[in-house]
Write a protein that holds these residues in place. Structure first.
Motif, PDB file in Angstrom:
ATOM      1  N   THR A   1       7.580   5.941 -44.732  1.00 50.08           N
ATOM      2  CA  THR A   1       7.270   5.272 -43.482  1.00 50.08           C
ATOM      3  C   THR A   1       8.266   4.987 -43.221  1.00 50.08           C
ATOM      4  O   THR A   1       9.191   5.228 -42.225  1.00 50.08           O
ATOM      5  CB  THR A   1       6.069   4.333 -43.374  1.00 50.08           C
ATOM      6  OG1 THR A   1       4.841   4.742 -43.858  1.00 50.08           O
ATOM      7  CG2 THR A   1       6.233   3.458 -42.313  1.00 50.08           C
ATOM      8  N   PHE A   2       8.943   4.366 -43.718  1.00 56.49           N
ATOM      9  CA  PHE A   2      10.498   3.911 -44.094  1.00 56.49           C
ATOM     10  C   PHE A   2      11.515   5.146 -44.179  1.00 56.49           C
ATOM     11  O   PHE A   2      12.689   4.239 -44.178  1.00 56.49           O
ATOM     12  CB  PHE A   2      10.778   3.443 -45.001  1.00 56.49           C
ATOM     13  CG  PHE A   2       9.082   2.235 -45.296  1.00 56.49           C
ATOM     14  CD1 PHE A   2       9.284   1.399 -43.880  1.00 56.49           C
ATOM     15  CD2 PHE A   2       9.031   1.989 -46.258  1.00 56.49           C
ATOM     16  CE1 PHE A   2       7.283   0.482 -44.125  1.00 56.49           C
ATOM     17  CE2 PHE A   2       7.756   1.546 -46.576  1.00 56.49           C
ATOM     18  CZ  PHE A   2       7.398   0.742 -45.695  1.00 56.49           C
ATOM     19  N   LYS A   3      11.282   6.535 -44.376  1.00 54.70           N
ATOM     20  CA  LYS A   3      11.718   7.735 -44.767  1.00 54.70           C
ATOM     21  C   LYS A   3      13.309   7.216 -43.602  1.00 54.70           C
ATOM     22  O   LYS A   3      14.337   7.689 -44.289  1.00 54.70           O
ATOM     23  CB  LYS A   3      10.948   8.713 -45.214  1.00 54.70           C
ATOM     24  CG  LYS A   3      12.394   9.770 -45.365  1.00 54.70           C
ATOM     25  CD  LYS A   3      11.704  11.201 -45.945  1.00 54.70           C
ATOM     26  CE  LYS A   3      12.278  11.969 -46.700  1.00 54.70           C
ATOM     27  NZ  LYS A   3      12.027  12.907 -47.308  1.00 54.70           N
ATOM     28  N   GLU A   4      12.618   7.868 -42.117  1.00 54.21           N
ATOM     29  CA  GLU A   4      13.259   7.967 -41.085  1.00 54.21           C
ATOM     30  C   GLU A   4      14.113   7.302 -40.660  1.00 54.21           C
ATOM     31  O   GLU A   4      14.949   6.889 -39.978  1.00 54.21           O
ATOM     32  CB  GLU A   4      12.744   8.506 -40.165  1.00 54.21           C
ATOM     33  CG  GLU A   4      13.499   9.065 -39.002  1.00 54.21           C
ATOM     34  CD  GLU A   4      12.516   9.951 -38.199  1.00 54.21           C
ATOM     35  OE1 GLU A   4      12.785  10.371 -37.080  1.00 54.21           O
ATOM     36  OE2 GLU A   4      11.207  10.097 -37.955  1.00 54.21           O
ATOM     37  N   PHE A   5      13.482   5.680 -41.279  1.00 57.24           N
ATOM     38  CA  PHE A   5      13.974   4.438 -40.979  1.00 57.24           C
ATOM     39  C   PHE A   5      15.731   4.301 -42.009  1.00 57.24           C
ATOM     40  O   PHE A   5      16.179   3.888 -41.655  1.00 57.24           O
ATOM     41  CB  PHE A   5      13.413   3.178 -41.290  1.00 57.24           C
ATOM     42  CG  PHE A   5      13.699   1.756 -40.483  1.00 57.24           C
ATOM     43  CD1 PHE A   5      13.913   1.541 -39.717  1.00 57.24           C
ATOM     44  CD2 PHE A   5      14.021   1.709 -41.273  1.00 57.24           C
ATOM     45  CE1 PHE A   5      14.737   0.417 -38.588  1.00 57.24           C
ATOM     46  CE2 PHE A   5      14.859  -0.126 -41.276  1.00 57.24           C
ATOM     47  CZ  PHE A   5      14.712  -0.829 -40.052  1.00 57.24           C
ATOM     48  N   LEU A   6      15.288   4.569 -43.295  1.00 58.23           N
ATOM     49  CA  LEU A   6      16.790   4.479 -43.475  1.00 58.23           C
ATOM     50  C   LEU A   6      17.395   5.581 -43.234  1.00 58.23           C
ATOM     51  O   LEU A   6      18.581   5.547 -43.244  1.00 58.23           O
ATOM     52  CB  LEU A   6      16.152   5.106 -44.527  1.00 58.23           C
ATOM     53  CG  LEU A   6      15.163   4.022 -45.550  1.00 58.23           C
ATOM     54  CD1 LEU A   6      14.977   4.335 -47.068  1.00 58.23           C
ATOM     55  CD2 LEU A   6      16.358   2.551 -45.701  1.00 58.23           C
ATOM     56  N   LEU A   7      17.046   7.099 -42.802  1.00 57.64           N
ATOM     57  CA  LEU A   7      18.146   8.250 -42.495  1.00 57.64           C
ATOM     58  C   LEU A   7      18.828   7.697 -40.819  1.00 57.64           C
ATOM     59  O   LEU A   7      20.049   7.775 -41.068  1.00 57.64           O
ATOM     60  CB  LEU A   7      17.051   9.223 -42.290  1.00 57.64           C
ATOM     61  CG  LEU A   7      17.303  10.136 -43.459  1.00 57.64           C
ATOM     62  CD1 LEU A   7      15.849  10.772 -43.351  1.00 57.64           C
ATOM     63  CD2 LEU A   7      17.835   9.698 -44.922  1.00 57.64           C
ATOM     64  N   THR A   8      18.076   6.875 -40.345  1.00 56.33           N
ATOM     65  CA  THR A   8      18.925   6.448 -38.700  1.00 56.33           C
ATOM     66  C   THR A   8      18.664   5.368 -38.258  1.00 56.33           C
ATOM     67  O   THR A   8      17.423   4.832 -37.231  1.00 56.33           O
ATOM     68  CB  THR A   8      17.721   7.693 -37.462  1.00 56.33           C
ATOM     69  OG1 THR A   8      16.851   7.381 -37.750  1.00 56.33           O
ATOM     70  CG2 THR A   8      18.014   9.275 -37.995  1.00 56.33           C
ATOM     71  N   SER A   9      18.815   4.822 -39.244  1.00 55.07           N
ATOM     72  CA  SER A   9      18.472   3.201 -38.959  1.00 55.07           C
ATOM     73  C   SER A   9      19.251   2.503 -37.254  1.00 55.07           C
ATOM     74  O   SER A   9      20.243   2.963 -37.312  1.00 55.07           O
ATOM     75  CB  SER A   9      19.920   2.578 -40.263  1.00 55.07           C
ATOM     76  OG  SER A   9      20.742   2.389 -40.424  1.00 55.07           O
ATOM     77  N   PRO A  10      18.734   1.817 -37.099  1.00 54.35           N
ATOM     78  CA  PRO A  10      19.310   1.599 -35.655  1.00 54.35           C
ATOM     79  C   PRO A  10      20.840   0.296 -35.859  1.00 54.35           C
ATOM     80  O   PRO A  10      20.863  -0.218 -36.482  1.00 54.35           O
ATOM     81  CB  PRO A  10      18.003   0.796 -35.278  1.00 54.35           C
ATOM     82  CG  PRO A  10      17.281   0.069 -36.166  1.00 54.35           C
ATOM     83  CD  PRO A  10      17.793   0.704 -37.254  1.00 54.35           C
ATOM     84  N   GLU A  11      20.884   0.266 -34.429  1.00 49.42           N
ATOM     85  CA  GLU A  11      22.988  -0.511 -34.785  1.00 49.42           C
ATOM     86  C   GLU A  11      22.214  -1.557 -35.191  1.00 49.42           C
ATOM     87  O   GLU A  11      23.386  -2.483 -35.196  1.00 49.42           O
ATOM     88  CB  GLU A  11      22.968  -0.062 -32.942  1.00 49.42           C
ATOM     89  CG  GLU A  11      22.863  -0.683 -32.037  1.00 49.42           C
ATOM     90  CD  GLU A  11      23.520  -0.123 -31.095  1.00 49.42           C
ATOM     91  OE1 GLU A  11      23.387  -0.504 -29.617  1.00 49.42           O
ATOM     92  OE2 GLU A  11      24.441   0.479 -30.823  1.00 49.42           O
ATOM     93  N   TRP A  12      21.027  -2.419 -34.722  1.00 50.97           N
ATOM     94  CA  TRP A  12      21.375  -3.751 -34.962  1.00 50.97           C
ATOM     95  C   TRP A  12      20.766  -4.425 -36.511  1.00 50.97           C
ATOM     96  O   TRP A  12      20.507  -5.472 -36.493  1.00 50.97           O
ATOM     97  CB  TRP A  12      19.662  -4.111 -34.414  1.00 50.97           C
ATOM     98  CG  TRP A  12      18.971  -3.724 -34.042  1.00 50.97           C
ATOM     99  CD1 TRP A  12      17.961  -2.969 -32.997  1.00 50.97           C
ATOM    100  CD2 TRP A  12      17.657  -4.252 -35.115  1.00 50.97           C
ATOM    101  NE1 TRP A  12      17.406  -2.238 -33.347  1.00 50.97           N
ATOM    102  CE2 TRP A  12      16.280  -2.799 -35.025  1.00 50.97           C
ATOM    103  CE3 TRP A  12      17.553  -4.730 -35.895  1.00 50.97           C
ATOM    104  CZ2 TRP A  12      15.578  -2.880 -35.667  1.00 50.97           C
ATOM    105  CZ3 TRP A  12      16.072  -4.896 -36.633  1.00 50.97           C
ATOM    106  CH2 TRP A  12      15.496  -3.827 -36.445  1.00 50.97           C
ATOM    107  N   LEU A  13      21.250  -3.067 -37.346  1.00 53.12           N
ATOM    108  CA  LEU A  13      21.248  -3.470 -38.357  1.00 53.12           C
ATOM    109  C   LEU A  13      22.487  -2.438 -39.321  1.00 53.12           C
ATOM    110  O   LEU A  13      23.126  -1.945 -38.891  1.00 53.12           O
ATOM    111  CB  LEU A  13      19.907  -2.813 -39.065  1.00 53.12           C
ATOM    112  CG  LEU A  13      18.652  -3.160 -38.798  1.00 53.12           C
ATOM    113  CD1 LEU A  13      17.254  -2.212 -39.346  1.00 53.12           C
ATOM    114  CD2 LEU A  13      18.616  -4.512 -39.417  1.00 53.12           C
ATOM    115  N   GLU A  14      22.835  -3.709 -40.532  1.00 55.49           N
ATOM    116  CA  GLU A  14      23.743  -3.772 -41.294  1.00 55.49           C
ATOM    117  C   GLU A  14      23.461  -3.515 -42.379  1.00 55.49           C
ATOM    118  O   GLU A  14      23.207  -4.461 -42.849  1.00 55.49           O
ATOM    119  CB  GLU A  14      24.967  -4.394 -40.452  1.00 55.49           C
ATOM    120  CG  GLU A  14      26.236  -4.180 -41.678  1.00 55.49           C
ATOM    121  CD  GLU A  14      27.356  -5.117 -41.807  1.00 55.49           C
ATOM    122  OE1 GLU A  14      28.275  -5.305 -42.143  1.00 55.49           O
ATOM    123  OE2 GLU A  14      27.363  -6.158 -40.765  1.00 55.49           O
TER     124      GLU A  14
END
Length: 805
Positions: free
Chosen positions: A771-784
């Protein structure tokens, strides 16, 4: 040098205890604390920190499944600090002592150290006993308390001591005490009646001994719900119906502002303010007063919220996630959908437009058009019925067809019923205007034809036959369901106790009870066996729940085998009877049917061999084969438990990802004063960081476990702040959720082992790391990305959420 087994006999009571201690000690170095364990570990840590501060913890939510054994472990934490190995080691010692007490109980019945030792080995090397020894679950403490209680009872110790031990059982695990209660209420009158028949002395002894037996437990419950001495056990309060109902005013008020106790903190800030800010808002103030009158522990919540409110209100820097591929794909889909809508043929849109709107036509035209539509629909229905009649003349003579006509100026929603043999002349005037007399005539005619149909025989049967059929089918369904439960490996199997051995145990129990009905010890053990087994079968249950009955089963299996050495029929007949039942269990075996089949064949061969030696009056070899059967069965159960741990349990997880998933190391990267969205086990983070102010909601504000407001305990203050600093929720691409939950960071643990798709396991399919794999690869710009930590076969990512300054 010749070794004499007679010289070893004096060590028999200690051999199983030593063996299980060694097994538990070895397994303790492959720890993987998870699920219920982490709750108990967190409770123990909180108890320890309260004692360290010189305060009592009776008002805190640390009493789930008891607190006394947690208290003992907490005293060790005062020296070592929160330590999972220390908690596990205490459990191992308790398991060894339990094995020793078990031998004492078995020797009382067998009068033979060897037989008693064999029964203990069969019990402590069963699948689940081995599984729970190196864990911090409640099973071993309740086994210890239960065996101690049974030993005191069969040795006829004073009833005041039995009462204290019964209270210990109640604290260790409440449902075992609940089962024991009817057992004692049946056993005590029977014993007293056998001694004194029916007399005043019998009645006096029953009343007096009952008071001694149950008074400590009643006092314990009184201290739990009326004072600050004993922490509340939520399961006990639910069983005693001491929880508030949904109609409770205070509970409803709390439900409406759940965020006050760990949900949406942003709304709490607007409702729980200092009095000067809301003094003119009468409605809000009234609600707050109602809540405050019932829940007295809002002060720490207010303090925490005041600190958060003092900080500037934060807003996520970017609400549009431009770099998130998921959103891009969503936008593309939306555009495609929009373009598809525009390209639809004009004819289809015009075809769907029906002139029924008041804006398009007059009411009169609307009425005429609708009646024409109804006539047309009715004619189509009649044609359909006639066609069905020609196709199959063997069908029922009565066919009911209902149509609904909705007209706002005519009779609305009337049902028109037609029989397939009636030839009705439909007109616009008759539709929806069947009078009551005609309708009754139609009903009578339909009922008359129904009696002449193919089901007329059943309709004319007696009411008794119909009821017999109804209840017969119901009973048959119940028998099928419980038959499936009996044969299911989750109920009786080598993971708990094999079904055929349970049948042997029941046969031995009944035989022993018939011979010794007047012995109080035999009577108690027998009633306990049947009562527990009945509850186990009736209630939803699985193999682990049978653990507390396994010692009694083991005792009667030994008695069954050794009592049959001089009479082969006593063992041969039950073996032949249970063979088809055992074979039927293979039908429900999914995971390892071949292994189970081989095991059944092997152990049944040994049983037949015992019967053969008994038939040949070779008692020596019958005894040796019986001993071999017990030892090999124990080894097989132990091996099954180890195999599960090696393939998918603690051992493989610990070897792959480190002891306890390296949470002791992971906890160093978390700050108590920050709020996290975390896909791992936050309880272990809090455990290692001594985070007592966050986490489990207290007993008096945790939803369904809310105590009734008339209980004094419901108004006693807790000293902890229960606004959590960990969340687990979906919607990773939604920044508004992060702001709503006042989240500072997103922390993710991701396995680098591709074969483990559900790492880390937190009890929900949504926790799958994919579930989090794509999130880790393409994290949104509001995260650092603030930290990336390389660990054993896994990685820890900590993202900081960007807020506008």
């Amino acid at each position: 040098m010749k070794i004499s087994f007679k010289n070893l006999e004096k060590y028999y009571p200690y051999i199983p205890a030593v063996l299980i201690f060694i097994v538990g000690l070895v397994l303790s170095f492959f720890r993987w604390a998870s699920q219920d364990e982490v709750v108990y570990l967190k409770d123990t840590m909180i108890i320890s920190e309260f004692i360290r501060a010189g305060e009592w913890f009776g008002n805190e939510s640390v009493g789930e499944h008891g607190f006394i054994s947690k208290l003992i472990t907490a005293l060790f934490f005062l020296i070592t600090g929160p330590n999972i190995w220390v908690a596990t080691f205490f459990n191992i010692i308790l398991a060894s002592i339990t094995a020793f007490i078990m031998h004492k109980v078995f020797y009382h019945f067998t009068k033979n150290n060897l037989y008693a030792m064999l029964a203990v080995i069969l019990a402590v090397f069963s699948y689940y006993y081995v599984a729970v020894v190196p864990k911090y679950l409640r099973d071993i403490p309740v086994m210890f308390a239960l065996l101690l209680f049974i030993y005191a009872l069969i040795k006829e110790k004073p009833f005041w001591l039995l009462g204290l031990l019964f209270m210990l059982v109640l604290d260790a695990k409440e449902y075992i005490a609940v089962i024991l209660t009817p057992v004692l209420l049946i056993w005590l009158p029977l014993v007293e009646y056998q001694k004194n028949k029916f007399s005043f002395k019998t009645i006096w002894n029953i009343g007096y001994k009952s008071v001694l037996l149950f008074a400590p437990a009643i006092i314990f419950l009184y201290l739990m719900f009326f004072t600050s001495v004993v922490p509340v056990n939520n399961f006990m309060s639910a069983f005693l119906k001491l929880t508030a109902t949904e109609n409770n005013v205070a509970k409803v008020a709390l439900d409406k502002q759940k965020l006050s106790f760990g949900t949406d903190t942003s709304k709490v800030i607007s409702t729980i303010k200092i009095e000067t800010e809301i003094i003119n808002e009468d409605s809000i103030k009234a609600k707050q007063i109602k809540t405050a009158n019932y829940v007295r522990n809002l002060e720490p919540v207010k303090k925490s919220l005041a600190k958060r409110e003092a900080q500037p209100k934060r807003k996520i820097k970017t609400t549009e996630i431009k770099k998130n591929d998921i959103v891009k794909k969503t936008n593309i889909v939306d555009k495609n959908v929009a373009s598809t809508k525009k390209s639809k043929p004009k004819e289809k849109l015009e075809f769907k437009k029906i002139p029924t709107s008041k804006k398009d036509i007059s009411k009169k035209d609307n009425k005429i058009d609708k009646e024409k539509i109804l006539v047309k629909n009715e004619q189509q229905n009649i044609d359909t019925l006639n066609t069905e009649k020609l196709q199959d003349s063997s069908k029922l003579s009565l066919v009911k067809k209902e149509t609904k006509a909705e007209a706002k100026t005519v009779d609305n929603k009337q049902k028109v019923k037609k029989n397939d043999t009636l030839n009705v002349d439909v007109s616009s005037q008759s539709i929806g205007k069947v009078d009551e007399d005609n309708e009754e005539n139609l009903k009578e005619e339909n009922f008359a034809k129904l009696k002449m149909s193919s089901d007329s025989l059943r309709a004319e049967r007696s009411e008794f036959v119909n009821l017999l059929e109804y209840y017969g089918i119901s009973i048959l369904n119940i028998l099928i369901v419980y038959g499936q439960k009996m044969l299911s490996p989750r109920t009786f199997s080598y993971m708990s106790f094999p079904l055929y051995l349970i049948i042997f145990s029941l046969i031995a129990c009944i035989a022993l009870l018939i011979k010794n009905f007047k012995r109080p010890d035999i009577l108690f053990i027998s009633i306990y066996l049947f009562m527990y087994l009945a509850v186990y079968l009736i209630r939803p249950s699985h193999a682990r729940y049978l653990l507390h009955l396994v010692p009694i089963f083991s005792l009667f299996v030994i008695y069954f085998l050794l009592d049959s050495l001089d009479n082969y029929k006593r063992i041969l007949i039950p073996v032949l009877i249970t063979m088809p039942i055992t074979a039927a269990t293979l039908y429900y075996e999914i995971t390892m049917p071949v292994v189970k089949l081989v095991a059944h064949i092997f152990f049944y061969s040994l049983l037949l061999l015992i019967s053969y030696f008994a038939y040949k009056h070779n008692k020596l070899w019958a005894k040796r084969t019986s001993i071999a059967f017990i030892l090999l069965l124990s080894f097989f159960s132990f091996g099954s438990s180890m195999m599960q741990s090696i393939t998918s349990g603690q051992i493989i997880k610990s070897l792959t990802f480190g002891q306890n998933n390296e949470y002791k190391e992971i906890a160093k990267y978390f700050d108590k004063n920050k709020t996290y969205w975390f896909n791992g086990d936050s309880y272990l983070i809090q455990f290692y960081n001594k985070d007592i102010n966050q986490g489990i909601l207290p007993w008096n504000i945790r939803g369904s476990n809310l105590l009734k407001e008339w209980l004094p305990k419901s108004n006693l203050e807790t000293k902890l702040n229960y606004i959590p600093n960990f969340y687990f929720h979906n919607g990773l691409s939604r920044p508004d959720l992060m702001a709503k939950y006042n989240t500072d960071y997103i922390a993710l643990i991701y396995s680098t082992k591709p074969d483990l798709k559900t790492f880390p396991y937190v009890g929900t399919p949504n926790a799958n790391q994919e579930t989090f794999k794509e999130f880790l690869l393409t994290s949104p710009e509001w995260l650092e990305l603030e930290k990336k930590v390389e660990l054993k076969n896994k990685e820890l990512y900590i993202y900081k959420i960007k807020y506008e300054e």
